[in-house]
Design an enzyme around this catalytic site. Structure first.
Site, short mmCIF file in Angstrom:
data_model
loop_
_atom_site.label_atom_id
_atom_site.label_comp_id
_atom_site.label_asym_id
_atom_site.label_seq_id
_atom_site.Cartn_x
_atom_site.Cartn_y
_atom_site.Cartn_z
N HIS A 144 0.83 -0.85 -0.40
CA HIS A 144 -0.12 -0.14 -0.49
C HIS A 144 1.20 1.52 -0.02
O HIS A 144 1.60 1.42 1.00
CB HIS A 144 -0.98 0.10 1.09
N HIS A 159 1.56 5.18 -2.05
CA HIS A 159 1.57 5.73 -3.37
C HIS A 159 2.44 6.71 -3.54
O HIS A 159 3.16 7.67 -3.47
CB HIS A 159 0.42 7.22 -3.01
N ASN A 183 -4.89 6.15 -7.18
CA ASN A 183 -4.82 7.57 -7.10
C ASN A 183 -4.68 8.19 -7.88
O ASN A 183 -3.51 8.93 -7.33
CB ASN A 183 -5.50 8.17 -5.78
N ASP A 213 -8.53 2.55 -3.83
CA ASP A 213 -8.28 3.30 -2.98
C ASP A 213 -8.11 4.47 -2.71
O ASP A 213 -7.89 5.49 -3.27
CB ASP A 213 -7.07 2.86 -1.96
N HIS A 233 -5.32 -0.58 5.70
CA HIS A 233 -5.09 0.35 7.15
C HIS A 233 -6.05 0.30 8.05
O HIS A 233 -7.04 1.22 7.79
CB HIS A 233 -4.95 1.69 6.56
N ASP A 235 0.80 2.96 3.98
CA ASP A 235 0.39 4.05 3.06
C ASP A 235 1.12 5.22 3.00
O ASP A 235 0.80 6.26 3.61
CB ASP A 235 -1.22 4.26 4.11
N GLY A 247 -2.65 12.15 5.12
CA GLY A 247 -0.98 11.07 4.21
C GLY A 247 0.20 11.73 4.79
O GLY A 247 0.38 12.97 4.96
#
Length: 369
Positions: free
Chosen positions: A13, A15, A47, A104, A184, A256, A275
């Site tokens: 997970h 980004h 995303n 997500d 998460h 994350d 985030g």
């Protein structure tokens, strides 16, 4: 100096923000940050712009991965077109180009749509990976709906916004037979639901983040580096998560990793983007807080949570990947030393144990101190 050799970690997970948001992070900087943290495999969330919801769009991301990644980077494909929750994406066309399907950042609000997605994913031999959030329960909240929010005049995110959708999806997974993984988790109710589901034979796994295991609402400061979604919750929630990693309810720990620009994180708890970054601090945080200090788990269990279990569930081989750590070496977290473009971490200034000296991926050195 006595270096300890550990199997390279796997984060399901992250980004990496590219394509579409390269001012926050790139595939190259994100994968370099991962190698610094001892990771040689990561799964990147959808995303992005364009959202990887079609063969063409996921190809844009894959081309950048092929060109710039220094480790194994596996993209997710979106469950719905544009992650908008209105039309299911071309799961059949995407299946052999992604690690799994996830929206997500957005919970799939319509139960019928999630059922159809699970049925189609199951037929394709793919997993549904879900960010669980009931939009109508959010009420504009941005930190946990608890004592800190009440005492400081903040709008809270209730725990039910997470666990109610997990409850729904567990039932759908049971009915469809689709393998299901929950992103998460942060609440005690989520842990209990997943524990019971496993006992009932549901094909469900879950992850939590280092921050949910080592911080709670009592640690909040009026600073954007403490803002993430789901939020830091109560002491009781943290304790339930710790029990979950010791009894096997929680299968793995994922960061994350969610970098933003300094400007986006400089607007306090209310105004900052959700985030934090985590790849470069995950192992030292968990080793220091949970293995050395509190002795909640052993080093071997931590390796299972960071490497063995995620690789097994997501079918990502280890090969001969490893990292070399000086476990006794102390350092103070300084975001200016990160290889990630993101700098927002709640651990700034914290003294930790564990320094990575080398990461090896497929026989090649990808990080060296």
């Amino acid at each position: 100096m006595a270096l300890t050799k550990l199997p390279a970690f796997c984060d399901v997970h992250v980004h990496f923000r590219e394509p579409g948001f390269a001012y926050k992070e790139t595939i190259r900087t994100g994968s370099m940050a991962a190698s610094h943290g001892g990771y040689t495999a990561v799964c990147t969330m959808p995303n992005l712009n364009p959202v990887p919801d079609s063969i063409e769009n996921i190809g844009v991301e894959q081309d950048i991965i092929d060109r710039d990644a220094v480790i194994d980077v596996r993209p997710y494909a979106a469950i719905t077109v544009g992650q908008k929750g209105q039309v299911i994406a071309d799961l059949e066309g995407l299946a052999d180009k992604c690690i799994a399907f996830s929206d997500d950042g957005h919970g799939v609000q319509d139960a019928g749509m999630m059922r159809e997605a699970m049925e189609r994913a199951h037929a394709l031999g793919k997993m549904i990976v879900a960010h669980c959030e009931v939009n109508e329960l959010l009420n504009g909240g941005y930190i946990h709906d608890g004592a800190y929010a009440r005492n400081h005049g903040h709008r809270g995110i209730c725990s039910a916004s997470e666990w109610k959708q997990i409850e729904r999806d567990i039932n759908l997974s049971y009915e469809t037979g689709c393998p299901y993984h929950v992103c998460h988790i942060s609440t005690k109710e989520s842990v209990e639901l997943i524990r019971d589901a496993k006992k009932s034979g549901v094909d469900v796994t879950c992850e939590t983040g280092p921050h949910y295991l080592t911080l709670c609402e009592n640690d909040l400061l009026e600073d954007g580096r403490f803002k993430m979604n789901p939020p830091l919750r109560s002491v009781a929630d943290m304790e339930a998560l710790l029990l979950g990693i010791t009894d096997g309810t929680i299968d793995m720990i994922a960061t994350d990793h969610a970098p933003h620009s300094a400007e986006e994180k400089a607007k306090g708890l209310m105004g900052s983007a959700f985030g934090i970054v985590g790849l470069e601090t995950a192992f030292p945080v968990l080793y220091t807080k949970l293995v050395l200090n509190s002795k909640v788990i052993t080093l071997n269990t931590l390796v299972d949570l960071l490497s063995t279990n995620p690789r097994q569930r997501f079918d990502i081989p280890l090969h001969d990947d490893y990292s070399l750590w000086e476990l006794d070496e102390e350092f103070i977290v300084d975001p200016n030393t990160f290889l990630s473009m993101g700098r927002a971490t709640p651990y700034t200034g914290v003294k930790l144990n564990g320094v990575n000296y080398k990461t090896v991926f497929h026989g090649s050195e990808v990080y060296s101190k």
